[in-house]
Design a protein around this motif. Structure first.
Motif, PDB file in Angstrom:
ATOM      1  N   UNK A  97     -10.655  -6.342 -17.966  1.00 38.29           N
ATOM      2  CA  UNK A  97      -9.677  -5.357 -17.537  1.00 38.29           C
ATOM      3  C   UNK A  97      -9.287  -5.507 -16.089  1.00 38.29           C
ATOM      4  N   UNK A  98      -9.841  -6.535 -15.439  1.00 39.05           N
ATOM      5  CA  UNK A  98      -9.582  -6.675 -14.014  1.00 39.05           C
ATOM      6  C   UNK A  98      -8.092  -6.600 -13.738  1.00 39.05           C
ATOM      7  N   UNK A  99      -7.342  -7.224 -14.630  1.00 36.04           N
ATOM      8  CA  UNK A  99      -5.900  -7.291 -14.377  1.00 36.04           C
ATOM      9  C   UNK A  99      -5.164  -6.069 -14.899  1.00 36.04           C
ATOM     10  N   UNK A 100      -5.869  -5.259 -15.662  1.00 34.10           N
ATOM     11  CA  UNK A 100      -5.168  -4.166 -16.331  1.00 34.10           C
ATOM     12  C   UNK A 100      -5.207  -2.871 -15.553  1.00 34.10           C
ATOM     13  N   UNK A 101      -6.346  -2.675 -14.862  1.00 32.96           N
ATOM     14  CA  UNK A 101      -6.546  -1.361 -14.283  1.00 32.96           C
ATOM     15  C   UNK A 101      -5.403  -0.984 -13.364  1.00 32.96           C
ATOM     16  N   UNK A 120      -1.461 -11.917 -23.372  1.00 33.99           N
ATOM     17  CA  UNK A 120      -0.485 -11.979 -24.458  1.00 33.99           C
ATOM     18  C   UNK A 120       0.862 -11.434 -23.983  1.00 33.99           C
ATOM     19  N   UNK A 121       1.858 -11.576 -24.848  1.00 38.61           N
ATOM     20  CA  UNK A 121       3.214 -11.140 -24.525  1.00 38.61           C
ATOM     21  C   UNK A 121       3.257  -9.659 -24.195  1.00 38.61           C
ATOM     22  N   UNK A 122       2.534  -8.892 -25.005  1.00 40.75           N
ATOM     23  CA  UNK A 122       2.530  -7.448 -24.784  1.00 40.75           C
ATOM     24  C   UNK A 122       1.089  -6.999 -24.548  1.00 40.75           C
ATOM     25  N   UNK A 123       0.596  -7.176 -23.312  1.00 40.25           N
ATOM     26  CA  UNK A 123      -0.793  -6.813 -23.074  1.00 40.25           C
ATOM     27  C   UNK A 123      -1.008  -5.314 -23.290  1.00 40.25           C
ATOM     28  N   UNK A 124      -2.130  -4.969 -23.916  1.00 40.94           N
ATOM     29  CA  UNK A 124      -2.382  -3.554 -24.164  1.00 40.94           C
ATOM     30  C   UNK A 124      -2.656  -2.817 -22.860  1.00 40.94           C
ATOM     31  N   UNK A 125      -2.317  -1.561 -22.840  1.00 42.68           N
ATOM     32  CA  UNK A 125      -2.590  -0.709 -21.693  1.00 42.68           C
ATOM     33  C   UNK A 125      -4.100  -0.431 -21.660  1.00 42.68           C
ATOM     34  N   UNK A 126      -4.765  -0.636 -20.514  1.00 45.53           N
ATOM     35  CA  UNK A 126      -6.209  -0.375 -20.464  1.00 45.53           C
ATOM     36  C   UNK A 126      -6.537   1.053 -20.875  1.00 45.53           C
ATOM     37  N   UNK A 127      -5.625   1.946 -20.601  1.00 43.22           N
ATOM     38  CA  UNK A 127      -5.884   3.330 -20.987  1.00 43.22           C
ATOM     39  C   UNK A 127      -6.067   3.437 -22.498  1.00 43.22           C
ATOM     40  N   UNK A 139      -6.593   1.471 -44.083  1.00 45.95           N
ATOM     41  CA  UNK A 139      -7.812   2.282 -44.014  1.00 45.95           C
ATOM     42  C   UNK A 139      -7.579   3.409 -43.019  1.00 45.95           C
ATOM     43  N   UNK A 140      -8.028   4.602 -43.374  1.00 48.99           N
ATOM     44  CA  UNK A 140      -7.749   5.744 -42.502  1.00 48.99           C
ATOM     45  C   UNK A 140      -8.941   6.065 -41.611  1.00 48.99           C
ATOM     46  N   UNK A 141      -8.637   6.710 -40.519  1.00 52.66           N
ATOM     47  CA  UNK A 141      -9.699   7.153 -39.617  1.00 52.66           C
ATOM     48  C   UNK A 141     -10.153   6.104 -38.641  1.00 52.66           C
ATOM     49  N   UNK A 142      -9.391   5.022 -38.518  1.00 49.77           N
ATOM     50  CA  UNK A 142      -9.765   3.992 -37.557  1.00 49.77           C
ATOM     51  C   UNK A 142      -8.726   3.899 -36.440  1.00 49.77           C
ATOM     52  N   UNK A 143      -9.164   3.508 -35.250  1.00 48.40           N
ATOM     53  CA  UNK A 143      -8.196   3.301 -34.165  1.00 48.40           C
ATOM     54  C   UNK A 143      -7.271   2.136 -34.513  1.00 48.40           C
ATOM     55  N   UNK A 144      -6.126   2.029 -33.837  1.00 45.50           N
ATOM     56  CA  UNK A 144      -5.223   0.908 -34.086  1.00 45.50           C
ATOM     57  C   UNK A 144      -5.923  -0.436 -33.857  1.00 45.50           C
ATOM     58  N   UNK A 145      -5.487  -1.455 -34.592  1.00 47.48           N
ATOM     59  CA  UNK A 145      -6.138  -2.764 -34.563  1.00 47.48           C
ATOM     60  C   UNK A 145      -5.323  -3.738 -33.718  1.00 47.48           C
ATOM     61  N   UNK A 146      -6.006  -4.513 -32.886  1.00 51.06           N
ATOM     62  CA  UNK A 146      -5.383  -5.635 -32.176  1.00 51.06           C
ATOM     63  C   UNK A 146      -6.005  -6.903 -32.732  1.00 51.06           C
ATOM     64  N   UNK A 147      -5.188  -7.868 -33.145  1.00 49.95           N
ATOM     65  CA  UNK A 147      -5.785  -9.080 -33.696  1.00 49.95           C
ATOM     66  C   UNK A 147      -6.044 -10.085 -32.586  1.00 49.95           C
TER      67      UNK A 147
END
Lengths: 344, 804
Positions: free
Chosen positions: A8-12, B122-129, B151-159
């Motif tokens: 996360x170094x780059x994300x924070x 990646x092209x669309x890096x996930x938000x650390x939050x 499947x229900x009750x799981x957080x979104x999946x990143x491959x």
């Protein structure tokens, strides 16, 4: 220190600091924003304000060792909220980051710590006061008497701080404007701590005395979108006066602000443009050109001084990088202080 | 000149195409089987290494709690003392009937992971939050993501492409919620760069244990035995394949003696001839080796998915079913082919180089009585060595060394034993033909002995491995019957649903047996502690292999504990001994139960004791239901309807058994395949040997033919002789195979898996194998016999004209 590559170094969002706050230049998105009519209340306001996006407890000290050499010490705890909603445990959006450093005329040691909020690994309590991350801490029965400690694989220090003057509020009663667009923060300081203690360096232990300056600041959108970084000075002059002055570098022109502090702790707030900054010399530090000798003039106060870095290589090679180190003041006034530069 | 010599030498292969094909086949088979096994092993090991790198495992010291998990407060206490540690929570989640490993790490302090770096870049890096706060994100391979689809009750999946299969990487805050283990930490990774002046761990948290990476049982260690097993099999196949090469090269050289003599008479120096032949052999080895690599690659590709399934099922080891071509593998395969070919031809080449200039084209088989005695002596020594290893050494390698000594010793002893047997049988011969047949058979023995050795090894391996697998199968099926006693099994989603279901079921069924466990650590590795309620089912059915009196009474009264065989053997703990569970708690062992298909230690206490020993054990989510079998199907459906459970959440006993048996069968698919292939290769070796002998036979058969025996009669005798030798070898292979089976069951299995299996005998299988051997021998002898029968008499006459 070998810089650990952490996740996360780059994300924070703290990375935003490294980018001159550009990332935080936009809206406050659900966070509280500074209020010009805010009335400070202590000790409560020594504690954290999690409804604001970022906050810090920032201490710098100019010290002299028993060996006669000058030393600089930094101890900082940053708080950054990933999102506004509070939650207990690991998933708390509060992320804490600690920075510690010792600067000598020819060496610069630093370390950093990162922690999740919500589990007790890092945090701040107002009364009794304690700010901590891992084993690093700044604590005391009250804000006037503090003990400060930091530790790494190469250095450590233990210092006692004792306040000799009142708190100082910057801007309009602690509402510090940061741009012509009105971005602002809540900002106060304790600029007058007497310090004694010991620094432990690879070369051996050194007993030190001197003085320290503690900054408290919190906000949610401190910079304008065109602003790329800042140069911040805290100077203690030998005649008992102190000066806080900063310049925010922006595409549409610089924005400056300063606080003139009298020996009794009363202040005068100086408007944008009152302080003038001129770069006299730069050094190559960590592959970039960083100003290390400055001329600062404050014609209204008869000030025309040269401010020079004690150690031009005082680079904080942390997750977000910046320059932070002790400076010497000469010219119309003599003294010493600290300089922080971001966005280079 | 050289060109002429080369053309002359190569002309041999033009006129003996079958021989060339046989030789190349031999090299290709040997290389193919060996390199297939190598490819599988390399691929599996690469998968483990990749998984370790992908999860930053085995690089750092770790801290664990022998009492179970590490509370979050202890983590904070360590941190506040300066210890730079990263928290990890591991666990298993069942989703749609499949077990998935969850690895939750403190994403802020855990060392950089490739999967995260990949997401970052990646092209669309996930938000650390999104990663760090509710609901979080799950990182997994695209394959696994399909399982979570819908499947229900799981957080979104990143491959991610940088994660092992069957593993979900997530933040520890997400993991503790998914696994329902709030505030728990499985282990702490000790990061590099520790600050000065920390309090020693022993003072700060005496219950915590620090382990170095080498002491952490990782997949590679766990599966070592399995791979050693495969490698041994590969080597056996390689050796058997070389017998073919030996036979063919021997024949080719024998047939070339005439040409060589002519060439030398024309002035070609011997050393140049040897060099040219050596070059020829290397080229043939390279061609055969390449074909072998091709065979090996496809064979490995065909077998790998089963091996991967086995390793996952047996050890939870992450192996991808994809094979990749590695240059090192190609190089080592070719080196094996060349080395093996030269080793198998060395003797023939040496004999050729020693051939006197004017020696006749007459043929002699290698080996004689003296050589047999030396071989027999070495063989006897090896057998004694095997016995000594058994008595003195321990461990898997010793087990395999013993197997190797046993097999090689027996093979070397074979010619001597056969010769003695033939001598004894020959004494009862009546009439001149019969006497000649026995004597001739003994005379033929040296030429056939290598092929017969190959047959002996292949047969013994077949009997041994077959007995092992069948014994295991029988034991396993019996054990399944004992272990899976409930008519129905169901899994609830959470404790609340579990309580609702059990309340609803209680008045309708005979008994509800919760399956509840927690993970502790023991000096031998992870230890799973299970709690059971008192029920006749356990008392009557549970498969105890060692017990003290009133074992179940004492367990239910809270005095004693039952442990599984793996733990018993690893820690050498048996009924009456004490098992130390935590730093404070220990229990007397009342019994040991067999527990197949599970690599880790296990123990059983009463449900009340489980709460005493490990108060934080999560509530049971899986249950067995006892009820009359006739009502099982109806109850399963009622249960699903009542609580809207997915189909796989309620499973009937026979379906569970079928699943277990299917996994078992897969485990031995590779073994069986290699077994059959080895036997095939041995049959082929006999054929080549007989073909070799065929040329050498004419001078011996011709006088008998001249004395009045018809070619048909002679051909019949040839066939009979081949059958008899094969039969004798098969009879001798039986005891050897049984010893092999015993070693596999009582030595290798204990070391590799931690359980010892009873040995069952399967005479039906032996008969089938015996018949198969005879058929193979008959088929192998048919071609030479047919040739003899159709041989124009002029060839037989020419023997007299040509000879000397």
């Amino acid at each position: 220190m070998s810089v650990r590559v952490f996740l996360l170094a780059l994300w924070l969002p703290v990375t935003a600091w490294a980018q001159g706050y550009a990332g935080l230049g936009g809206s406050a998105e659900g966070f509280d924003t500074p209020d010009p009519d805010y009335v400070f209340s202590f000790p409560r306001d020594h504690g954290p304000h999690p409804s604001f996006r970022i906050e810090w407890w920032y201490l710098t000290a100019n010290l002299t060792g028993a060996d006669g050499q000058d030393y600089g010490v930094q101890w900082t705890l940053f708080r950054s909220a990933l999102k506004p909603k509070e939650q207990e445990g690991w998933q708390s959006p509060q992320i804490w980051m600690g920075h510690a450093a010792i600067t000598t005329p020819d060496q610069h040691f630093f370390d950093e710590r990162l922690s999740r909020g919500g589990i007790g690994q890092a945090g701040v309590s107002a009364q009794p006061f304690e700010a901590w991350i891992d084993e690093w801490h700044m604590r005391g029965d009250n804000f006037d008497q503090l003990e400060l400690s930091a530790n790494s694989d190469t250095f450590s220090y233990d210092l006692q701080l004792s306040a000799t003057g009142p708190l100082v509020f910057h801007g309009q009663k602690g509402y510090s404007v940061k741009s012509a667009d009105g971005q602002a923060s809540h900002y106060y300081s304790q600029p007058s701590y007497d310090v004694q203690g010991v620094l432990r360096l690879p070369s051996g232990d050194v007993t030190v005395t001197g003085n320290a300056w503690l900054d408290r600041e919190w906000s949610s959108q401190p910079l304008a979108s065109d602003q790329s970084g800042w140069d911040w000075f805290s100077l203690s002059l030998n005649d008992g006066h102190k000066l806080m002055a900063f310049r925010l570098r922006g595409g549409r022109g610089d924005f400056t602000a300063a606080t003139w502090i009298y020996p009794d702790g009363t202040t005068a707030t100086l408007p944008d443009g009152a302080a003038q900054f001129e770069v006299l010399d730069t050094d190559e530090v960590a592959g970039r050109n960083v100003p290390t000798r400055w001329r600062i003039t404050l014609p209204a106060r008869g000030i025309d001084v040269e401010v020079a870095a004690m150690n031009p290589q005082a680079w904080m090679g942390t997750r977000f990088e910046y320059w932070e180190g002790p400076v010497r003041v000469s010219g119309s006034h003599a003294g010493r202080g600290y300089l922080e530069m971001t966005g280079y | 000149m050289t060109a002429t010599v080369i053309r002359t030498l190569l002309s041999h292969w033009r006129s003996h195409r079958l021989q060339l094909i046989t030789l190349l086949t031999g090299i290709a088979l040997a290389t193919g089987l060996w390199s297939a096994v190598q490819a599988i092993n390399t691929e599996a090991r690469a998968s483990y290494a990749r998984a370790s790198a992908q999860l930053a495992l085995g690089q750092f010291d770790e801290i664990q709690n022998s009492d179970g998990f590490i509370p979050i407060e202890t983590y904070v206490a360590l941190r506040r003392d300066g210890w730079q540690v990263a928290a990890v929570l591991d666990g298993t989640l069942r989703i749609k009937g499949r077990s998935v490993r969850i690895m939750g790490v403190d994403m802020v302090s855990y060392p950089a992971l490739p999967a995260v770096t990949e997401a970052e870049q990646s092209q669309a890096p996930p938000d650390p939050a999104d990663i760090l706060t509710d609901p979080g994100r799950l990182l997994m391979t695209a394959d696994l993501a399909m399982l979570f689809d819908g499947a229900e009750g799981f957080p979104p999946v990143l491959t991610s492409t940088a994660l092992p299969p069957d593993l979900v990487l997530t933040d520890i805050g997400v993991a503790e919620r998914l696994l329902d283990r709030p505030g728990q930490i499985s282990r702490l990774v000790i990061l590099p760069d520790q600050p000065q002046g920390r309090t020693p761990l022993a003072d700060l948290a005496p219950e915590l244990l620090r382990s170095s990476p080498s002491a952490q049982t990782d997949t590679a260690q766990l599966t070592d035995s399995f791979h050693l097993n495969l490698a041994a099999f590969g080597l056996l196949s390689f050796a058997v394949g070389l017998f073919i090469v030996h036979g063919t090269v021997g024949l080719a050289f024998a047939q070339r003696r005439g040409i060589i003599r002519t060439l030398r008479a024309l002035g070609v120096p011997m050393h140049r001839l040897i060099w040219l032949i050596l070059t020829e052999l290397v080229l043939l080895a390279l061609i055969g080796g390449l074909i072998g690599l091709l065979i090996g690659f496809f064979l490995a590709g065909a077998l790998l998915p089963d091996v991967a399934a086995t390793l996952r099922g047996l050890y939870g080891a992450p192996v991808e079913g994809q094979l990749s071509l590695r240059p090192a593998w190609v190089a080592s395969g070719l080196a094996m082919a060349v080395g093996g070919t030269l080793a198998a031809s060395g003797h023939a080449l040496w004999k050729l180089s020693q051939m006197p200039l004017l020696s006749g084209a007459g043929l002699q088989a290698w080996g004689n009585a003296a050589a047999h005695r030396v071989m027999g002596g070495v063989g006897l020594l090896l057998l004694v060595g095997a016995g000594l290893i058994y008595l003195s050494a321990q461990g898997l390698l010793a087990g395999f060394a013993m197997l190797g000594a046993l097999l090689t010793g027996a093979a070397l002893l074979l010619p001597l034993v056969l010769s003695a047997l033939l001598a004894v049988l020959g004494r009862h011969a009546k009439g001149p033909i019969s006497t000649w047949v026995w004597a001739d058979m003994r005379a033929q023995l040296p030429g056939l002995s290598l092929a017969l050795m190959a047959l002996l090894l292949a047969l013994a391996a077949n009997i041994g491995v077959g007995t092992m697998v069948s014994s295991f199968r029988l034991t396993f099926l019996g054990w399944l019957d004992q272990r899976l006693t409930s008519e129905l099994y169901f899994s609830a989603e959470d404790a609340e649903q579990a309580a609702l279901i059990t309340d609803w079921l209680n008045p309708q069924v005979d008994a509800i047996l919760p399956i509840r466990n927690t993970e502790l650590s023991h000096e031998t590795g992870p230890l799973f502690l299970y709690g059971v309620v008192d029920d006749q089912t356990y008392r009557e059915k549970w498969p105890l292999i060692a017990r003290s009196p009133d074992a179940w009474d004492r367990v239910m009264q809270g005095e004693a504990i039952l442990i599984n065989e793996q733990l018993a053997r690893r820690a050498d703990l048996w009924p009456g001994d004490i098992l130390h569970l935590t730093s404070l708690q220990s229990r007397v062992i009342a019994g040991v139960y067999s527990d197949y298909g599970n690599p880790t230690g296990q123990a059983i206490v009463s449900m009340r004791q489980l709460d005493v020993l490990a108060p934080d054990t999560p509530p049971a989510l899986r249950f067995g239901i006892r009820l009359p079998e006739v009502r099982a199907a109806e109850m399963a459906q009622k249960l699903r309807d009542q609580f809207d459970l997915p189909t796989q959440a309620v499973i009937r006993q026979h379906a569970l058994k079928a699943q277990s048996v299917a996994i078992f069968e897969k485990t031995f698919v590779v073994t069986s395949a290699l077994n059959v292939l080895t036997l095939g290769v041995a049959g082929f070796a006999i054929l080549t040997s007989l073909l070799t002998l065929w040329t050498q036979r004419l001078p011996q058969v011709a006088p008998v033919w001249a004395l009045g025996l018809t070619r048909r009669h002679l051909a019949g005798l040839e066939l009979l002789r081949s059958l008899l030798l094969a039969a004798l070898t098969a009879v001798l292979a039986l005891p050897l195979g049984l010893i092999l089976a015993w070693v596999l069951l009582a030595v290798i299995n204990v070391q590799a898996f931690g359980w010892r299996l009873p040995m069952f005998l399967f005479p039906g299988d032996w008969l089938r194998l015996f018949a198969l051997t005879l058929v193979a021998a008959a088929l192998a002898a048919a071609l030479p016999a047919l040739r003899l029968m159709r041989l124009p008499p002029v060839h037989l006459l020419r023997v007299f004209a040509n000879e000397r």
